[in-house]
Design a protein around this motif. Structure first.
Motif, short mmCIF file in Angstrom:
data_model
loop_
_atom_site.label_atom_id
_atom_site.label_comp_id
_atom_site.label_asym_id
_atom_site.label_seq_id
_atom_site.Cartn_x
_atom_site.Cartn_y
_atom_site.Cartn_z
N UNK A 100 0.80 -1.22 0.00
CA UNK A 100 0.00 0.00 0.00
C UNK A 100 0.84 1.28 0.00
N UNK A 101 2.07 1.18 0.43
CA UNK A 101 2.88 2.38 0.69
C UNK A 101 3.06 3.25 -0.55
N UNK A 102 3.49 2.65 -1.66
CA UNK A 102 3.75 3.44 -2.87
C UNK A 102 2.47 4.07 -3.40
N UNK A 103 1.34 3.35 -3.31
CA UNK A 103 0.07 3.91 -3.78
C UNK A 103 -0.33 5.13 -2.95
N UNK A 104 -0.08 5.08 -1.65
CA UNK A 104 -0.39 6.22 -0.79
C UNK A 104 0.46 7.43 -1.18
N UNK A 105 1.74 7.21 -1.48
CA UNK A 105 2.62 8.31 -1.87
C UNK A 105 2.14 8.94 -3.18
N UNK A 106 1.69 8.11 -4.11
CA UNK A 106 1.18 8.63 -5.38
C UNK A 106 -0.05 9.51 -5.16
N UNK A 107 -0.93 9.06 -4.29
CA UNK A 107 -2.14 9.84 -3.99
C UNK A 107 -1.79 11.15 -3.28
N UNK A 108 -0.85 11.08 -2.34
CA UNK A 108 -0.44 12.29 -1.60
C UNK A 108 0.16 13.32 -2.55
N UNK A 109 0.97 12.86 -3.50
CA UNK A 109 1.57 13.78 -4.47
C UNK A 109 0.48 14.47 -5.29
N UNK A 110 -0.48 13.69 -5.77
CA UNK A 110 -1.56 14.27 -6.58
C UNK A 110 -2.40 15.25 -5.78
N UNK A 111 -2.53 15.02 -4.49
CA UNK A 111 -3.31 15.92 -3.63
C UNK A 111 -2.55 17.20 -3.28
#
Length: 424
Positions: free
Chosen positions: A320-331
């Protein structure tokens, strides 16, 4: 007579021009814009960048010229999350009982050199036994080669929490560690623990706001400090001129840390969109450490590599970690750059750039995070993170264009730190 000759020699030595170093650079990276500027000469005098000139120029006969015309030249990279005292392997848990401080110190010197040779000229060490403070001092004195270290010494935990040094021990060895050992259970404990870190020589405070992966404890993401305890830590740290980094995987613990006034969230694996908005509101920076998540998830698949309680947490957090980072960047969550090296081999820190690219973060942005942004987070924005006159001469070089091929950052061919060449 001898005194007269010595004074004459000293006088004439003082008249000689100081030796400068001229770096002929095929291209240099402007870390503010991500643009490559071709055919430049960086002039280094002692430990600082004296000037940057167009074309290839040389000084006097006493000056040194280094040919980097086939290279792309960058400022030394900055990793905001490493653990230089160790490098994880299945023996780590037992080595707590078999290694002396001297053993840890000699190993840490090897890891520090590997980190420097990989192009990371400054790091923030977020937790060890306190040997990391001695390592910082030894590097500063020139006794051993290594990066410039900003260190937390021992991280702060709660009883039984991630970074409680007695987790996993049999009951008669657990004892009742307190603020001196970095264990906090009240606001008063919190203040004393911060002051003890200051007394020990720490530069920054690190707390474990939630459970973690590699500690021998059940939960990887439960909150572990009260809001009052965190506020006591951050306010005391501020009084002593120190920022606060918060290890956090679970969302509730992250919220408490942000509201409590920490400066950075480390990892952020289970961060919700609500918490992302809170990060933006409070200008709290996320340090992604995707490399650690990837590595522990892979190692957890090897039977016996981790204790069962650790393997379960690693398999849960890794995917899950990398997916969370991707979402945080987009936000739009503000981000620095950090790896958690020590969880995986030191000197391979640059693999993080590739993982960030996979998460949708362009290389020029991750390079800015690993230079300009991290320098700002360290309060050193006028000293490191850029190739600019007056800045420390922390300079690295790679083959090719890292913006087009991120892999070239994993093979740094030239390293200068503080004006001294360590790798050429």
């Amino acid at each position: 007579m001898r005194t007269t000759l010595f004074l004459l020699a000293l006088f004439f030595t003082m008249l000689l021009p100081a030796q400068d170093v001229y770096l002929h650079c095929g291209a240099i990276l402007d870390t503010d814009t991500g643009k490559l500027l071709s055919e430049k000469t960086i002039v280094v005098s002692e430990n600082k960048i004296k000037s940057i000139q167009n074309g290839y120029v040389s000084g006097s006969d006493v000056d040194t010229v280094i040919d980097l015309k086939s290279k792309t030249v960058l400022p030394g990279l900055i990793d905001m999350h490493v653990h230089l005292e160790s490098e994880f392997n299945p023996q780590v848990y037992i080595k707590r009982f078999t290694n002396n401080e001297a053993d840890v110190a000699f190993e840490s010197a090897v890891y520090a050199k590997s980190t420097l040779m990989a192009g990371f000229t400054t790091v923030r060490d977020l937790g060890g036994t306190g040997v990391n403070i001695a390592l910082r001092n030894a590097i500063n004195k020139g006794h051993v080669p290594g990066p410039r270290i900003i260190t937390s010494g021992k991280a702060l935990a709660t009883t039984g929490g991630h970074a409680d040094p007695t987790n996993g021990m049999k009951h008669d060895l657990m004892g009742d560690p307190g603020p001196k050992e970095g264990v906090v259970n009240s606001p008063d404990d919190a203040k004393k623990a911060v002051r003890q870190r200051y007394k020990n020589g720490a530069d920054v405070i690190k707390i474990t706001a939630t459970g973690g992966v590699l500690s021998v404890a059940k939960s990887g993401h439960n909150p572990q400090f009260t809001l009052e305890e965190i506020k006591a830590i951050t306010s005391t740290a501020k009084n002593y001129g120190m920022s606060v980094a918060a290890h956090a995987h679970g969302d509730e613990g992250m919220k408490l840390a942000i509201l409590g006034g920490v400066n950075t969230i480390e990892h952020g694996s289970f961060m919700s969109e609500e918490t992302m908005a809170l990060m933006i509101k409070h200008n709290c920076y996320l340090i992604p450490t995707i490399s650690a998540g990837k590595q522990v998830a892979e190692k957890a698949k090897q039977p016996g590599f981790f204790p069962p309680v650790v393997a379960r947490k690693a398999l849960e957090i890794g995917p899950i970690h990398q997916r969370t980072m991707a979402k945080a960047y987009k936000k739009g969550v503000p981000m620095g750059f950090g790896t958690d090296a020590g969880v995986f081999p030191h000197g391979t820190n640059a693999i993080e750039f590739g993982y960030l690219l996979e998460a949708g973060i362009p290389v020029k942005e991750s390079l800015k995070a690993a230079t300009v942004t991290n320098a700002m987070l360290l309060g050193m924005e006028e000293e490191i993170g850029k190739l600019k006159a007056g800045f420390f001469a922390d300079i690295i070089a790679v083959e090719g264009d890292p913006i087009k091929d991120v892999k070239v950052l994993e093979n740094v061919g030239f390293v200068m730190k503080n004006g001294t060449v360590y790798k050429q």
